[in-house]
Design a protein around this motif. Structure first.
Motif, mmCIF file in Angstrom:
data_model
loop_
_atom_site.group_PDB
_atom_site.id
_atom_site.type_symbol
_atom_site.label_atom_id
_atom_site.label_comp_id
_atom_site.label_asym_id
_atom_site.label_seq_id
_atom_site.Cartn_x
_atom_site.Cartn_y
_atom_site.Cartn_z
ATOM 1 N N GLY A 208 0.788 -1.224 0.000
ATOM 2 C CA GLY A 208 0.000 0.000 0.000
ATOM 3 C C GLY A 208 0.815 1.266 0.000
ATOM 4 O O GLY A 208 0.261 2.362 -0.080
ATOM 5 N N ASN A 209 2.169 1.153 0.116
ATOM 6 C CA ASN A 209 3.060 2.311 0.120
ATOM 7 C C ASN A 209 2.708 3.297 1.235
ATOM 8 O O ASN A 209 2.695 4.512 1.029
ATOM 9 C CB ASN A 209 3.043 3.011 -1.243
ATOM 10 N N THR A 210 2.443 2.753 2.417
ATOM 11 C CA THR A 210 2.029 3.580 3.538
ATOM 12 C C THR A 210 2.799 3.228 4.804
ATOM 13 O O THR A 210 3.313 2.122 4.967
ATOM 14 C CB THR A 210 0.523 3.400 3.831
ATOM 15 N N LEU A 211 2.847 4.207 5.703
ATOM 16 C CA LEU A 211 3.351 4.028 7.055
ATOM 17 C C LEU A 211 2.167 4.280 7.973
ATOM 18 O O LEU A 211 1.540 5.343 7.921
ATOM 19 C CB LEU A 211 4.478 5.011 7.358
ATOM 20 N N THR A 229 7.521 7.148 -8.259
ATOM 21 C CA THR A 229 8.562 8.002 -8.820
ATOM 22 C C THR A 229 8.746 7.673 -10.297
ATOM 23 O O THR A 229 9.021 6.508 -10.628
ATOM 24 C CB THR A 229 9.902 7.782 -8.088
ATOM 25 N N PRO A 230 8.588 8.640 -11.203
ATOM 26 C CA PRO A 230 8.850 8.359 -12.623
ATOM 27 C C PRO A 230 10.299 7.915 -12.816
ATOM 28 O O PRO A 230 11.234 8.606 -12.393
ATOM 29 C CB PRO A 230 8.582 9.698 -13.301
ATOM 30 N N THR A 231 10.490 6.767 -13.429
ATOM 31 C CA THR A 231 11.809 6.150 -13.547
ATOM 32 C C THR A 231 12.044 5.713 -14.995
ATOM 33 O O THR A 231 11.131 5.170 -15.620
ATOM 34 C CB THR A 231 11.909 4.922 -12.615
ATOM 35 N N PRO A 241 6.192 4.384 -13.627
ATOM 36 C CA PRO A 241 5.878 4.892 -12.282
ATOM 37 C C PRO A 241 6.341 3.892 -11.221
ATOM 38 O O PRO A 241 5.612 2.970 -10.853
ATOM 39 C CB PRO A 241 4.353 5.041 -12.308
ATOM 40 N N MET A 242 7.565 4.052 -10.747
ATOM 41 C CA MET A 242 8.147 3.092 -9.804
ATOM 42 C C MET A 242 7.491 3.211 -8.434
ATOM 43 O O MET A 242 7.403 4.294 -7.858
ATOM 44 C CB MET A 242 9.649 3.328 -9.679
ATOM 45 N N PRO A 268 15.968 0.041 -9.878
ATOM 46 C CA PRO A 268 17.246 0.620 -10.303
ATOM 47 C C PRO A 268 18.296 0.616 -9.198
ATOM 48 O O PRO A 268 17.993 0.876 -8.030
ATOM 49 C CB PRO A 268 16.876 2.039 -10.718
ATOM 50 N N VAL A 269 19.514 0.291 -9.570
ATOM 51 C CA VAL A 269 20.637 0.302 -8.630
ATOM 52 C C VAL A 269 20.842 1.722 -8.106
ATOM 53 O O VAL A 269 20.850 2.694 -8.870
ATOM 54 C CB VAL A 269 21.909 -0.211 -9.308
ATOM 55 N N GLY A 270 20.982 1.845 -6.807
ATOM 56 C CA GLY A 270 21.257 3.138 -6.192
ATOM 57 C C GLY A 270 20.047 4.032 -5.981
ATOM 58 O O GLY A 270 20.198 5.172 -5.529
ATOM 59 N N ALA A 271 18.843 3.540 -6.259
ATOM 60 C CA ALA A 271 17.651 4.392 -6.176
ATOM 61 C C ALA A 271 16.920 4.312 -4.841
ATOM 62 O O ALA A 271 16.009 5.103 -4.589
ATOM 63 C CB ALA A 271 16.682 4.045 -7.305
ATOM 64 N N ALA A 272 17.278 3.363 -3.983
ATOM 65 C CA ALA A 272 16.586 3.212 -2.703
ATOM 66 C C ALA A 272 17.090 4.242 -1.694
ATOM 67 O O ALA A 272 18.286 4.547 -1.640
ATOM 68 C CB ALA A 272 16.775 1.802 -2.161
#
Length: 375
Positions: A208-211, A229-231, A241-242, A268-272
């Motif tokens: 759900g992309n929530t906290l 995030t547009p990727t 839309p990531m 994507p590598v390095g995107a977190a």
């Protein structure tokens, strides 16, 4: 059957605010490496070990997502069939011995056991020991499991009387879908990271992309909703839309919440990133440049630890993970890489000892590692 015979499991665990001199700079220096003084296997033969907790008495608890079962089944991510079993568990580790102290928890697995969802994390709270149970699809599909799947997609309370519903995150997501205005973000629930907070807990819903905050009665209120995030599309064409995919939450400097993201496709590598969340304020980036974060924690000196499940990217085919420490000046130190295979969980004892769930995507091969470093 669910059993809980761990003497210290019901004890209240205080969440102390850890203090650092300054937040890490997002543009951190290159990562250096140190040799771990000792990395030891302290538990083995686990089924998809995930989140960890350490009791005040030094007992390490690990949530095992299990190995699924014979059904009933539902249609999950990628239109795969996930079949229900009662193979989820909590294992206690101490003094060179391990024992499953909680058994019979829900577990969803594909027929080949290539992907398993179940107990994802455990937290010792004032409301009792809580466990997040994964779902990984549209909450409406949970009905395909019938009565047997009622606890899937929930945070449950475990004890000597068994497992019972504490907070139904899947139902909440189905009714609210707070990221529904984002591209490609239909209703989806996958309860994951869990941390004690006040009289209840805070949990991430990776689907759900929530906290979300859970009070002592299990009532749910949103703390943050994370956007897509547009990727760039690796195959060319329009941007993707990531999804955010928050896998972990902890408390840290300033009493804020810190959230780590796996990221969605194309991973994507390095995107977190690790995000800092103060209730009532927009989330801000605390540290970035990571890949596929599985878990985060702060060590006994207030430094951020980041566990990457796939250090070279989920699509690389390389299962090697990495544990990275963010120093007070923002530089990075790689604490471990060799021997880390799809690591999924992280916890730090009060003396600075680090525990890692290793081989966390494997049935019967999962481990808990103990890591000690000299500084």
């Amino acid at each position: 059957m669910v059993r809980l015979k761990l003497r210290s499991a019901g004890v209240a665990v205080a969440v102390a605010g850890l203090v650092v001199a300054s937040a890490p700079d997002a543009a951190a220096a290159a990562t250096s490496k140190i040799h771990a003084d000792r990395m030891t296997v302290i538990a083995s033969g686990l089924d998809n070990p995930r989140g960890l907790a350490v009791t005040p008495g030094g007992v390490v608890l690990v949530a095992e997502a299990g190995r699924g079962g014979q059904g009933p089944c539902l249609t999950g991510a990628g239109n795969q069939q996930f079949c229900l079993g009662v193979t989820g568990a909590i294992t206690a580790v101490r003094g060179g011995q391990q024992k499953r102290v909680v058994t019979g928890l829900p577990s969803l697995g594909t027929p080949t056991q290539s992907e398993v969802l179940g107990p994802h994390d455990i937290a010792l709270t004032k409301a009792g020991p809580l466990v997040s149970i994964g779902l990984g699809t549209d909450p409406q599909r949970r009905a395909q499991l019938g009565v047997a799947g009622a606890l899937v997609g929930q945070t449950v309370r475990v004890g000597s009387a068994g497992a019972s519903s504490f907070a139904d995150l899947a139902a909440w997501e189905g009714m609210n879908n707070p990221d529904g205005d984002q591209p490609g973000a239909g209703p989806d629930s996958n309860p994951y990271g869990l941390v004690p907070y006040r009289d209840g807990a805070v949990v991430t819903d990776a689907g759900g992309n929530t906290l979300l905050r859970l009070d002592r009665r299990g009532r749910i209120s949103p703390l943050a909703v994370f956007p897509t995030t547009p990727t760039p599309n690796p195959a060319g064409g329009p941007a993707i839309p990531m999804q955010f995919v928050p896998t972990t939450v902890t408390t840290g400097p300033g009493g804020a919440f810190y959230v780590g993201q796996l990221t969605g496709f194309p991973f994507p590598v390095g995107a977190a990133k690790v995000w800092r969340v103060v209730p009532g304020q927009a989330p801000t980036v605390y540290a970035d440049g990571f890949t596929n974060i599985a878990d985060i924690a702060f060590d006994h000196k207030g430094r951020l630890l980041v566990l990457e499940i796939f250090a070279n990217g989920l699509l690389s085919g390389d299962p090697t993970g990495a544990l990275i420490r963010v120093e007070r000046d923002g530089s990075r130190t790689e604490l471990a890489r060799d021997g880390l295979v799809t690591p999924t969980g992280l916890a730090v004892d009060r003396d600075g000892t680090i525990y890692i769930s290793n081989k966390g995507t494997m049935v019967g091969q999962g481990e808990v590692l103990r890591l000690r470093v000299s500084h």
